[in-house]
Design a protein around this motif. Sequence first.
Motif, PDB file in Angstrom:
ATOM      1  N   GLU A 156       0.830  -1.207   0.000  1.00 41.82           N
ATOM      2  CA  GLU A 156       0.000   0.000   0.000  1.00 41.82           C
ATOM      3  C   GLU A 156       0.864   1.256   0.000  1.00 41.82           C
ATOM      4  O   GLU A 156       0.499   2.263  -0.609  1.00 41.82           O
ATOM      5  N   ASP A 191      -0.043  -4.936   3.443  1.00 44.12           N
ATOM      6  CA  ASP A 191      -0.551  -3.752   4.138  1.00 44.12           C
ATOM      7  C   ASP A 191       0.228  -3.672   5.443  1.00 44.12           C
ATOM      8  O   ASP A 191      -0.021  -4.457   6.368  1.00 44.12           O
ATOM      9  N   SER A 222      -2.796   1.414  -6.940  1.00 46.96           N
ATOM     10  CA  SER A 222      -2.808   2.125  -5.666  1.00 46.96           C
ATOM     11  C   SER A 222      -4.113   2.864  -5.434  1.00 46.96           C
ATOM     12  O   SER A 222      -4.510   3.100  -4.295  1.00 46.96           O
ATOM     13  N   TRP A 245      -4.981  -4.739  -0.867  1.00 43.18           N
ATOM     14  CA  TRP A 245      -4.006  -4.985   0.203  1.00 43.18           C
ATOM     15  C   TRP A 245      -4.694  -5.177   1.554  1.00 43.18           C
ATOM     16  O   TRP A 245      -4.107  -5.767   2.453  1.00 43.18           O
ATOM     17  N   ASP A 272      -2.753  -2.281   8.795  1.00 45.07           N
ATOM     18  CA  ASP A 272      -4.174  -2.204   8.464  1.00 45.07           C
ATOM     19  C   ASP A 272      -4.905  -1.743   9.720  1.00 45.07           C
ATOM     20  O   ASP A 272      -4.756  -2.341  10.782  1.00 45.07           O
ATOM     21  N   ARG A 294      -9.508  -2.088  -0.329  1.00 48.36           N
ATOM     22  CA  ARG A 294      -8.615  -2.290  -1.463  1.00 48.36           C
ATOM     23  C   ARG A 294      -7.991  -3.683  -1.334  1.00 48.36           C
ATOM     24  O   ARG A 294      -8.107  -4.345  -0.304  1.00 48.36           O
TER      25      ARG A 294
END
Length: 264
Positions: A68, A88, A241, A210, A91, A208
């Motif tokens: 990310e 990630d 992204s 990730w 998160d 998303r």
Amino acid sequence: MDTAFRHRVNAARVAIRNQTGFFNQQRGRVSSEWKPDETRVTFADFAISEKICEELRRSFPDDQFLSEESGLLDEVVPVESRYSWVLDPIDGTNNYALGMSACAISLALMKQGHPVYGLIYDGSTGELLEGGSGRPILVDGKKFTPANRPFEKRTSIIALHFPLPAGRPRQFEALLETYRVRSLGSASLHLAYVALGRIDGVIDERVRIWDVAAACALIEASGRKIIYMDENPFPMKAFESNGAFIRYAAGSEGFLTAVQNWLG
């Protein structure tokens, strides 16, 4: 488990564990800022991303590393390697920056664009959760068998990601009035907890790739189901992204049947 796969899983465990001390030390202490996409980011996000990718890249230089925090906001990276990694680094950064416990490090091993193994460090419990299709779920290295309980009003817990899209509260009126609803602030933990049986189902329309790639592998290991409201994001052909949100529901068959009734 073939040798190449096993080496990657073992290396991933070590790479994540090597960052947990820093992760816990910085939680609630590190400064943060807001990105153009209105998500929060901290120095720890960048540091953990760099360290994990750097450590794994030394052992697997031909793999792709997709984080990310590794690219420009509008960057689109074609996925061309047999093995790739989706990370990630934190998160639940909102929680993390404020010192709240529901946050995680989420790392997915991808093979030809599919999440084949996921590893999630749960910042609230200190557990390392892992697993993949055809392989058991492990919690801190020990085999874990999820509870198999019916979806019912008296005991079931559902996770939602707020804010909900316009019109959803009306469609979810029965859900909100009947079931125990949680919003932890960490998409990877929502989905991982469904895999573990700690949560009976989750509906999320604001994530998303990730956020969920690693937890999708855990869902595969658990035998629970995930349904996508749009096109299936796997196999992942490109890492974007600023790509479109993934919208899904996951849980037991009973929960997914209820979701279809709620959504009409």
